[in-house]
Design an enzyme around this catalytic site. Structure first.
Site, short mmCIF file in Angstrom:
data_model
loop_
_atom_site.label_atom_id
_atom_site.label_comp_id
_atom_site.label_asym_id
_atom_site.label_seq_id
_atom_site.Cartn_x
_atom_site.Cartn_y
_atom_site.Cartn_z
N HIS A 174 33.07 24.13 35.35
CA HIS A 174 32.66 24.91 36.46
C HIS A 174 33.11 23.82 37.82
CE1 HIS A 174 29.75 27.87 34.80
NE2 HIS A 174 31.16 28.17 34.54
N HIS A 219 40.81 34.32 31.99
CA HIS A 219 41.25 32.77 32.53
C HIS A 219 42.49 32.14 32.08
CE1 HIS A 219 37.09 31.44 33.66
NE2 HIS A 219 36.38 32.10 32.51
#
Length: 417
Positions: free
Chosen positions: A262, A391
């Site tokens: 993250h 992703h």
């Protein structure tokens, strides 16, 4: 083992031959994920071979990601992409939409029952906004109406204008607000808000970018206070809860500790925001987040790969390697190289593509292996199967597009290199 970036004589993002390789990988991923389209609307959670896994039902976040990805595929001119995007959009407009209370259910079971117990999450609704924005830019039927509804729900139910960031979750009827606040939903809200801005008229676009900027400013401040290890979990007043899920550190949505992946994803988003709303603090914070994620997460336990989480001193907690972390590392390195021109970011970019090629790209069954253990062997303790290609596909596109506008708008404008 490659603990450090491997220098490359010519930065890979600048090589036409590398961009051709990325294009081939984009198309390979799109072929794998096309099996997610469901005849009744929505997108399936995929198993290791790309077949729908009915045990997971139809989930809003998977469906929204699929609509986003295949809207991009349509804008790329890849045949068959529009049909997959439209099937996913039909699920968002029908099966997954709560016609009684508004918003979107988290999931619908294989028998057609909504998962009422899961309530309504900002995470899901941010992805609905992203899907609707990309589909609108791609000119998909019904997308503009979906975007209008999704943004209305988001602003009325999730955006806390006083705080300058979103709340996290409600019950299914939007009558009880959960006290938890989370940085993951905030992160995907920023991603979605930038995409919504690029699908909106100028006055509305400015407002969406301003909201994204307010949320990003909070992250910049957090990074400064916490040595670039971002707290993920907060109370209702946004005070960090640094011990949440210490007893369940591998929780798929609320893991304990800092999540290097993250940090990398936020680094990329801050650079994108800096490109549309220049602020030197954004890229400076992005560099700090990137460097911290690499120092703490990469090969932290003696083997290549990013550990999933660390404690607040930077020591590994969950040593599983997630494919999405490598994808976001690639994208962040590409964005920072484009923004700063520093060779070290291009070197890390090449190192991580080498790692992905060696351990993650599944040449036999398709897509990327979604999870590896600490010895880089296939695992499924957190994420079984290969749920979607979001992703990985973005990692193949971001190096070939400018930092702004966002992906769909950039593709529509012919900016692909």
């Amino acid at each position: 083992m490659t603990r450090r970036a491997t220098p490359v004589p010519v930065p890979w993002p600048a090589l036409p031959s590398h961009r051709a390789w990325l294009d081939a990988e984009t198309r390979r991923l799109l072929r794998f994920g096309a099996g997610a389209a469901l005849a009744g609307g929505g997108a399936a959670y995929l198993d290791e071979t790309g077949r729908p896994d009915a045990a997971h039902g139809v989930q809003t976040w998977i469906t929204a990601r699929t609509a986003h990805v295949y809207s991009l595929g349509h804008l790329l001119g890849v045949p068959g992409s529009a049909a997959v995007a439209d099937a996913a959009l039909a699920g968002l407009a029908g099966l997954l939409r709560d016609a009684v209370h508004g918003g979107w259910h988290h999931a619908v079971s294989a028998s057609g029952e909504p998962d009422v117990a899961a309530g309504k999450s900002c995470y899901d609704h941010a992805f609905v906004m992203l899907a609707a924005a990309s589909a609108t830019v791609a000119g998909r039927p019904g997308a503009r109406d979906l975007l209008s509804e999704a943004t209305d729900v988001y602003l009325h139910r999730f955006w806390d204008d006083a705080a300058g960031r979103p709340v996290d979750a409600w019950d299914s009827a939007f009558t009880a607000l959960d006290p938890y606040r989370g940085l993951n939903a905030t992160m995907h809200s920023v991603e979605a808000m930038l995409a919504v801005a690029d699908a909106s008229p100028p006055d509305e676009a400015a407002a969406w970018r301003a909201r994204a900027g307010r949320a990003a400013a909070f992250v910049v401040a957090l990074a400064d206070v916490h040595d670039a290890r971002l707290p993920e979990h907060f109370g209702p007043d946004w005070s960090p809860d640094l011990d949440l899920n210490r007893d369940r550190p591998a929780d798929p949505f609320k893991p304990y500790g800092a999540t290097p992946g993250h940090g990398l994803e936020w680094a990329r988003l801050l650079v994108h925001l800096d490109a549309v709303a220049p602020d030197t603090r954004l890229t400076a914070a992005a560099v700090a987040l990137f460097d911290r994620a690499v120092a703490d997460g990469w090969a932290a336990d003696g083997a290549d790969g990013f550990v999933y989480t660390t404690d607040w001193s930077g020591a590994p907690v969950v040593r599983t390697r997630m494919h999405w972390v490598v994808a976001e590392a690639i994208a962040a390195a590409s964005a920072l190289f484009a923004r700063t021109g520093e060779a070290r970011f291009a070197d890390w970019y090449a190192t991580w593509w080498d790692y992905a090629d060696r351990f993650l790209l599944d040449r036999e069954r398709g897509s990327w292996v979604h999870e590896l253990d600490q010895a880089n062997r296939a695992a499924s303790s957190v994420w079984p199967g290969k749920p979607d290609v979001y992703h990985a596909l973005q990692a193949t596109l971001i190096p070939r597009l400018p930092l702004a506008p966002t992906l769909a708008r950039a593709l529509r404008e012919g900016a692909l290199r």
